[in-house]
Write an enzyme that holds these catalytic residues in place. Sequence first.
Site, PDB file in Angstrom:
ATOM      1  N   CYS A   1      -0.493   4.082   2.101  1.00  7.44           N
ATOM      2  CA  CYS A   1      -0.257   3.943   3.540  1.00  7.44           C
ATOM      3  C   CYS A   1       1.201   4.215   3.892  1.00  7.44           C
ATOM      4  CB  CYS A   1      -0.564   2.519   4.021  1.00  7.44           C
ATOM      5  SG  CYS A   1      -2.009   1.763   3.325  1.00  7.44           S
ATOM      6  N   ASP A   2       2.113   3.668   3.114  1.00  8.68           N
ATOM      7  CA  ASP A   2       3.510   3.594   3.568  1.00  8.68           C
ATOM      8  C   ASP A   2       4.494   4.429   2.758  1.00  8.68           C
ATOM      9  OD1 ASP A   2       2.718   1.835   5.547  1.00  8.68           O
ATOM     10  OD2 ASP A   2       2.972   0.082   4.273  1.00  8.68           O
TER      11      ASP A   2
ATOM     12  N   CYS B   1       0.826  -1.210   0.000  1.00 11.09           N
ATOM     13  CA  CYS B   1       0.000   0.000   0.000  1.00 11.09           C
ATOM     14  C   CYS B   1       0.861   1.261   0.000  1.00 11.09           C
ATOM     15  CB  CYS B   1      -0.932  -0.013   1.215  1.00 11.09           C
ATOM     16  SG  CYS B   1      -1.998   1.435   1.274  1.00 11.09           S
TER      17      CYS B   1
END
Length: 309
Positions: free
Chosen positions: A135-136, A132
């Site tokens: 997300c990261d 992701c």
Amino acid sequence: MQNVLILGTGSAGLTAAIYTARANLEPLVLEGLQPGGQLTTTTDVENFPGFPEGIMGPDLMDRMKKQAERFGARFKMALVEKADFSSQPYKVTTDDGTVYEAKTIIISTGASAKYLGLPSEQKLIGRGVTSCATCDGAFYRDVPVAVVGGGDTAMEEATFLTRFASKVYVIHRRDEFRASRIMADRVLNHEKIEVIWDTVVTEVLDVEKNEVTGLKLKNVKTGEESDLAVQALFMAIGHKPNTDPFQGQLEMDDVGYLKTTSTRTSVPGVFAAGDVQDPLYRQAITAAGSGCAAALEAERFLESAGHGA
Ligand code: NDP
């Protein structure tokens, strides 16, 4: 007989549990193989509103669960194996043979990102290996990273990662992308992105650290092997919605995502929320939003003639 049976405990299922519990419907929630869902495999969550300093994924899910329990939601560890939605009451059978009966069902079994399955990759999930970018990605500022895949997700993730990384390598097993032209062109024309064609990852390296330091690559046409120094590996080789138990019961698209109108599936009283019906956004907050919608729809369904809770 349950008023509401919720399958899955990611942010969709837990939000549905909070709402149906607060509506005094005493939901029963089956937790499945990965309680807390995909967020339990991430560390800092920085994009869930309300947490300006960020929050650890498992912590966020734990808080959601406690919030649902506070209002009377009940939880059981059980893996759904099959479902029978042919008539009321709906039936769900779990791996220990228990048959649960319910007036309404909310399916929030999620989707699982596909990984290559290499032992070195599995070991480093959450420590540089992730699926992701949203997300990261922000954790990898000014360092080189790699994306594996040749579809729209890989293009989107690679383009997004150029905001942070010093360089983004896209590693694809063939010599052309599957992605749509416009998204592929964005990648091909980006000065920070280099595509490595006809190549697969054979090992994820973590030299003297317990986090990603590089990749071993193999060109599938020439057999040539090489090393690539990167600090993160973003997998973008597709997702698999967790819908096997519902085959033949509910309408699905070609990939297996449940077809929904709002959160209504093809069977009245059976609702779906979160990634199990969403190939596009796949965010914790959108999953939570659809979990809320499914709960409200289940509540209305129960209020309608003949289904009073
Ligand atoms: P896709 O299935 O479209 O693409 C997966 C990619 O991963 C393919 O290039 C495939 O290679 C590669 N791949 C699969 N397995 C492996 C493996 N074991 N090793 C190496 N490579 C592998 O998945 P996406 O997630 O990209 O897209 C899913 C759907 O969502 C699509 O319909 C897509 O259009 C849509 N989508 C749309 C977006 C948008 O419009 N904004 C954004 C993201 C997704 P190969 O090509 O050789 O099969």
